[in-house]
Write a protein that holds these residues in place. Structure first.
Motif, mmCIF file in Angstrom:
data_model
loop_
_atom_site.group_PDB
_atom_site.id
_atom_site.type_symbol
_atom_site.label_atom_id
_atom_site.label_comp_id
_atom_site.label_asym_id
_atom_site.label_seq_id
_atom_site.Cartn_x
_atom_site.Cartn_y
_atom_site.Cartn_z
ATOM 1 N N GLY B 68 -0.077 -3.436 20.657
ATOM 2 C CA GLY B 68 0.385 -2.172 21.229
ATOM 3 C C GLY B 68 0.506 -1.060 20.201
ATOM 4 N N THR B 69 0.350 -1.405 18.920
ATOM 5 C CA THR B 69 0.343 -0.380 17.871
ATOM 6 C C THR B 69 -1.114 -0.062 17.520
ATOM 7 N N PHE B 70 -1.309 0.863 16.566
ATOM 8 C CA PHE B 70 -2.702 1.085 16.164
ATOM 9 C C PHE B 70 -3.101 0.328 14.898
ATOM 10 N N ALA B 71 -2.406 -0.759 14.634
ATOM 11 C CA ALA B 71 -2.922 -1.681 13.618
ATOM 12 C C ALA B 71 -4.339 -2.047 14.063
ATOM 13 N N PRO B 72 -5.325 -1.933 13.165
ATOM 14 C CA PRO B 72 -6.705 -2.055 13.626
ATOM 15 C C PRO B 72 -7.033 -3.431 14.194
#
Ligand code: SF4
Ligand code: SF4
Lengths: 160, 601, 90
Positions: B68-72
């Motif tokens: 849900g985060t923009f950690a790739p």
């Protein structure tokens, strides 16, 4: 020179990094519901299209806004800006935008509309596929025209 | 609290009750989420001797703290349950956008227990949760189910569902989300079917919060750069998809061919990623937050196998391709579409058809068993027809849908099932690549490649290199990969992010998101804890050191042709060292000291 | 001798394989000849300076040349050489 945001649905993979970057920039957390850009995916067709405010020259949202909160920016060219202090949350702009690009968010009592991150759009930085571009306003017409010219070139090359 | 939402949703389908409980954050620190937390819930709540298809089994959907985060490329979730295929703790990992949506709806995990009296689906809209009648969607394919459920809920809902295979309780049935992503292995779809649960639709409007936004953004920028600069993460996977592996494995002599009778398939190139990109690829696609885009939107025009969908991945292209002696990519892609539409695991089904082909060629089964089909290797229409039958459960297909172990055993030839702990081994021949054999043998879910992907080092030259033909050092290599993957899966990351980043970058992103400081050592220790937890469960299932084994063929029948001709796997040279380095006794049982070190005792 | 090209290397060569009647004596000589034939994209993929590019995978009869003698690997007429960029999947 003024810059504009361009979308290239043909390059979009539907990853929604743009939405994440947008919501993170505006709220320091990840809430795609707060993103000013949305990438829609049609799963059967495997097609995705990013959608965001076009910063219209003749903007419907500006025209209907009774308080002047929605206005053409005086500091940045090609930006339709929203002033939250003046806005009375009548939501007329959200009704007027033909694309649905201005939205009211009840959770934050705000109008959500792309502000190009004041000239440095995060969605462009985070799009891994070049589907979003922030380019000179002249460049964008030129490159599109040239892209079409290239298609013609190919077609004619094949017949000749 | 950051990263985690703090809430776990529990749905009892027998009683029709829906409850919310606080996520145990102490545990979350030690097990992260997804596979780790799901496994911990299983161990704490499900008796080991529970029948996998009984109401007492639980079905857990769990994203990780990075999800849900923009950690790739870290938007994944895990489906955890007791596996109907082989009784292990199934952890089937999937991408798409379902996991993130569950987080935005407010949940670290969804635990489903009991059994509904009649077909139902679950509709989760933030904190409004409903169990709804699914009699109108029962029987439908996964894309149709998705559309039908969306029409009744929200057009933007993310839908995970089973197809007919899961309804028929096939122990190799999967769960599909967003039509094309699969929680593929170990039969998790059958558990969903046994609970009369056809689908789960989720729509969430909440947020995933971050402890230190600036630190996180910096860590993400760094990780993205590393992945984008990597030849595989940056360009290779997007251009050719995972199916690009067909050729390199074949040229290495380790592409299992005709049910592992050989390790080389002369015309394999026709089924590889290069051919797929040239003939079928419509466009690449990415899962949520992905910067790699290995997904393939594909189209087959050939009227015999016409279709539109996604895939095939390398494993699927191999299972229906070289393993069945088939080099017709149109037919392979069609088989893959059928599996996705009906919700069945491509690796297990393709390998089971290959096993049936060998049984047929040996005369153990005949056209009488196979509904009149000449089920020989290389028979293209027969392969597609058998796939279709297994998908729908008709005729001989009902037997194929049981997986190769049950199939081969029912005819008195279990040795022809290419499985470890009854789960089909994937597309890397352990005779040509030693370390992957040790991984298959010791893997906690049986025949599996993703949880110990030594191929990256033994064949793909990713960062480090080790000769695939030697056994020295492979125990250590396997353990490192197994531990790394345990932690990575549990964080919500995609295995392919390792084509660019490693434990260091993952630990840094995790620390920034959660506010809990994870060093590389602690991160790897989490993976080791999860591995040992799964091992303990398996020991309770009655698995012993005798089951840390490979199909006999791979130890005694040398590869017949190609570059690895004459090779067999030397598991016996690696296994004792593996136990020792794991801190297990000579029977493969974790020592007290090891369990104490991992806070498991 | 047969040389086979895969994935992006194929886009540099424009063909998937080529037969040579006279095998060069070593891999170094072969790659130099191929670079001369296919141009700079190929050359850059194959070499990092005078060394073998760490991002290329070259198999001679299925064995990675890193376990043979690298660029000095001797070649014979009956050999099959496979050239890959770094690839992955799973
Ligand atoms: S919100 Fe709509 S009307 Fe206003 S500038 Fe943007 S696209 Fe135009
Ligand atoms: S980040 Fe780019 S590729 Fe991804 S969804 Fe947005 S526009 Fe599409």
């Amino acid at each position: 020179m003024a810059k504009v945001l361009m979308i290239h649905p043909d390059k979009c993979t539907g990853c929604r990094n743009c939405e994440l970057a947008c919501s993170f920039e505006h709220e320091s957390r990840f809430r795609p519901g707060a993103s000013r850009v949305q990438a829609y995916t049609w799963e059967r067709e495997g097609m995705s299209v990013p959608m965001m405010c076009q910063q219209c020259d003749d903007a419907a949202c500006v025209k209907v806004c009774p308080t002047g909160a929605m206005h053409r920016s005086t500091t940045l060219a090609n930006l339709v800006d929203w002033d939250e202090r003046v806005c009375i949350r009548c939501k007329m702009c959200t009704v007027a935008c033909p694309f649905g690009n201005a939205r009211y968010d009840a959770a934050s009592s705000s109008i959500f509309k792309c502000d190009t991150c004041q000239g440095a759009p995060e969605c462009v930085t985070f799009c891994p596929n070049g589907a979003l571009e922030f380019v000179d306003d002249e460049q964008q017409v030129r490159s599109r025209k040239k892209a079409y010219a290239a298609k013609f070139k190919e077609a004619f090359q094949e017949v000749s | 609290m950051f990263g985690w939402t703090g809430t776990t949703l529990r749905v009892d389908l027998t009683k029709g009750t829906i409850t919310r409980e606080a996520t145990d954050l102490e545990l979350a620190h030690d097990y992260l989420g997804a596979r780790g937390m799901g496994g911990k819930i299983m161990i704490d709540e499900v008796a080991p001797d529970t029948d996998a298809l009984s109401p007492a089994n639980k079905l857990i959907f769990s994203p990780g703290p990075l999800t849900g985060t923009f950690a790739p490329s870290a938007g994944r979730f895990e489906v955890v349950t007791k596996a109907p295929l082989n009784n292990v703790i199934a952890g089937s990992n999937s991408g798409g956008a379902f996991g993130p949506e569950l987080k935005y709806a407010g949940y670290d995990a969804l635990i489903i227990e009991g059994k509904a009296a009649k077909p139902v689906y679950l509709w989760i809209k933030n904190d409004e949760v409903e169990i709804r009648d699914a009699s109108a969607v029962w029987g439908h394919t996964t894309p149709d189910t998705t559309d039908l459920v969306r029409a009744e809920t929200d057009e933007d809902a993310k839908v995970a569902c089973i197809g007919p295979a899961g309804e028929h309780l096939s122990p190799i049935a999967n769960i599909m989300n967003e039509m094309h992503r699969a929680a593929g292995r170990s039969g998790v779809g059958a558990v969903m079917g046994s609970k009369n649960l056809k689908a789960i639709a989720v729509f969430g409007t909440g947020a995933v919060t971050v402890a230190d936004p600036d630190r996180f953004k910096a860590a993400v920028m760094k990780a993205r750069k590393l992945i984008q600069a990597h030849p595989v993460g940056g360009t290779g996977l997007k251009a050719y998809g995972t199916d690009v592996l067909v050729n390199i494995l074949n040229q290495t002599g380790a592409l299992p061919t005709r049910n592992y009778q050989d390790g080389y398939f002369p015309t394999a190139d026709k089924t590889g990623g290069e051919s797929l990109a040239a003939k079928q690829l419509v466009r690449p696609k990415g899962c949520f937050s992905c910067i790699i885009s290995c997904g393939r939107v594909t189209k087959v025009d050939n009227p015999a196998y016409a279709g539109y969908g996604e895939g095939p991945e390398y494993e699927s292209a191999w299972a229906f391709g070289a393993d069945c002696g088939i080099d017709d990519l149109d037919a392979i892609t069609k088989a893959n579409f059928l599996c996705n539409e009906h919700g069945i695991d491509t690796i297990s089904l393709g390998s089971t058809i290959a096993c049936a082909m060998e049984l047929f060629e040996l005369g153990v089964i005949t056209a009488k068993d196979t509904d009149g089909v000449q089920l020989t290797f290389g028979n293209v229409p027969a392969m597609v027809e058998m796939t279709r039958k297994a998908c729908t459960g008709e005729g001989f297909g009902a037997k194929l849908a049981q997986g190769s172990y049950r199939l081969a055993e029912s005819y008195g030839h279990p040795e022809l099932s290419m499985t470890c702990k009854k789960q089909e081994t994937p597309a890397y021949d352990p005779r040509g690549v030693q370390g992957i054999g040790l991984n298959y043998a010791t893997n906690n879910r049986g025949g599996d490649h993703v949880r110990g992907y030594t191929i990256a080092i033994e064949v793909l030259q990713n960062g480090a290199v080790m000769d695939p033909r030697v056994t020295e050092g492979k125990a250590d290599l396997d353990i490192t990969f197994q531990n790394l993957t345990g932690a990575l899966d549990s964080a919500g990351a995609c295995l392919f992010s390792t084509f660019g980043i490693g434990a260091g970058e993952l630990a840094e992103m995790l620390s920034a998101v959660t506010g809990v400081e994870y060093s590389v050592d602690e991160f790897m220790k989490i993976g080791e804890r999860i591995w040992n937890q799964e091992r303990l469960w398996n020991l309770k299932q009655g698995y012993t050191t005798d089951d840390d084994a490979l199909p006999k063929r791979l130890l005694t029948e040398p590869i017949k042709t190609g570059p690895a001709k004459g090779e067999v796997n030397h598991l016996d040279k690696m296994l004792p060292e593996y136990y020792q380095l794991r801190g297990w006794d000579e029977k493969g049982v974790p020592t007290k000291a090891k369990l104490k070190e991992l806070s498991l005792a | 001798m047969t040389v086979k090209y895969f994935a992006t290397i194929r886009t540099y060569t424009g063909e998937s394989e080529r037969r040579f009647d006279d095998a060069p004596a070593t891999l170094r000589e072969l790659l130099a000849a191929l670079a001369a034939r296919y141009g700079n994209l190929f050359r850059n993929a194959a070499f990092a300076g005078d060394a073998l590019n760490p991002e290329i995978i070259i198999l001679v009869n299925g064995r990675n040349v890193l376990y043979l003698r690298g660029l000095d690997t001797p070649l014979a007429q009956e050999d099959e050489v496979s050239i890959f960029p770094m690839v992955a999947g799973g």
